[in-house]
Design a protein around this motif. Sequence first.
Motif, PDB file in Angstrom:
ATOM      1  N   GLY A 194     -32.971 -24.463   6.764  1.00 49.06           N
ATOM      2  CA  GLY A 194     -31.879 -24.946   7.089  1.00 49.06           C
ATOM      3  C   GLY A 194     -31.108 -24.460   8.245  1.00 49.06           C
ATOM      4  N   MET A 195     -31.255 -23.331   8.945  1.00 45.18           N
ATOM      5  CA  MET A 195     -30.607 -22.608  10.079  1.00 45.18           C
ATOM      6  C   MET A 195     -31.544 -23.349  11.071  1.00 45.18           C
ATOM      7  N   ARG A 196     -32.836 -23.714  11.087  1.00 46.83           N
ATOM      8  CA  ARG A 196     -33.469 -24.346  12.079  1.00 46.83           C
ATOM      9  C   ARG A 196     -33.197 -25.915  12.546  1.00 46.83           C
ATOM     10  N   GLU A 197     -32.853 -26.404  11.451  1.00 46.72           N
ATOM     11  CA  GLU A 197     -32.102 -27.999  11.362  1.00 46.72           C
ATOM     12  C   GLU A 197     -30.808 -27.840  12.143  1.00 46.72           C
ATOM     13  N   PHE A 198     -29.659 -26.738  11.658  1.00 43.61           N
ATOM     14  CA  PHE A 198     -28.763 -26.876  12.097  1.00 43.61           C
ATOM     15  C   PHE A 198     -28.785 -26.581  13.766  1.00 43.61           C
ATOM     16  N   LEU A 199     -29.714 -25.684  14.110  1.00 38.04           N
ATOM     17  CA  LEU A 199     -29.741 -25.312  15.535  1.00 38.04           C
ATOM     18  C   LEU A 199     -30.360 -26.699  16.296  1.00 38.04           C
ATOM     19  N   GLU A 200     -31.185 -27.220  15.790  1.00 38.39           N
ATOM     20  CA  GLU A 200     -31.651 -28.739  16.373  1.00 38.39           C
ATOM     21  C   GLU A 200     -30.832 -29.531  16.437  1.00 38.39           C
ATOM     22  N   GLN A 201     -29.968 -29.798  15.338  1.00 34.21           N
ATOM     23  CA  GLN A 201     -29.005 -31.079  15.465  1.00 34.21           C
ATOM     24  C   GLN A 201     -27.683 -30.906  15.579  1.00 34.21           C
ATOM     25  N   GLU A 202     -27.115 -29.743  15.243  1.00 38.75           N
ATOM     26  CA  GLU A 202     -25.571 -29.687  15.313  1.00 38.75           C
ATOM     27  C   GLU A 202     -25.083 -28.599  16.053  1.00 38.75           C
TER      28      GLU A 202
END
Length: 187
Positions: free
Chosen positions: A44-52
């Motif tokens: 979830g942290m990696r997705e947040f870093l990539e998208q938001e």
Amino acid sequence: MSNSHLFLKSGFPRAPLQNGIGRYVCQLQRITLKYCKTSGSSKGMREFLEQELVDFSRSNPGVVVYVKPRRHRTAVMSAEFLNGERTWINCRNNTREEISKWIQVLKQSNGRAEEMRLRKHWHTDVPSVQGAWTPFTHRHPSTNVTDFPSKRLSQLKEDEPSATEKLLELYLAQRNTTSQHGPEETK
């Protein structure tokens, strides 16, 4: 009942340095996002870093964002505030939306409100001898024992005429008497 609240700092609710009176200053100074590049608990942290992350940084230029990859460690957020307080949040197995919500919570807090035991729910630096104002302060005491809905209290309240209305009435009355007697008799 637990007595754990007795170990919290106690104080009064207040805005830091009259924040919001002239302009609002975000109290979040710095946020550090720590994650693992390979661990499933940091997905979830990696997705947040990539998208938001880029959008968050653009919309909040006053907040410094640090990204720190760490091997075989769980995802963590640490926040530092203008008053020197630090907050640490474990983000293990959190989704991207949950991490975004936690960041919004950190952005809107001042760093110490969560761990403070409130002595009173209101506080003033200049207390009044008369006490705090309520909507019932200048009401007649009979309303305390009235059964509601009340027909008497529901009626339109007829106020006494204002000073302007009284002057207009006097002017009209004087004008009517002058027109009845004629201009010659009033001299």
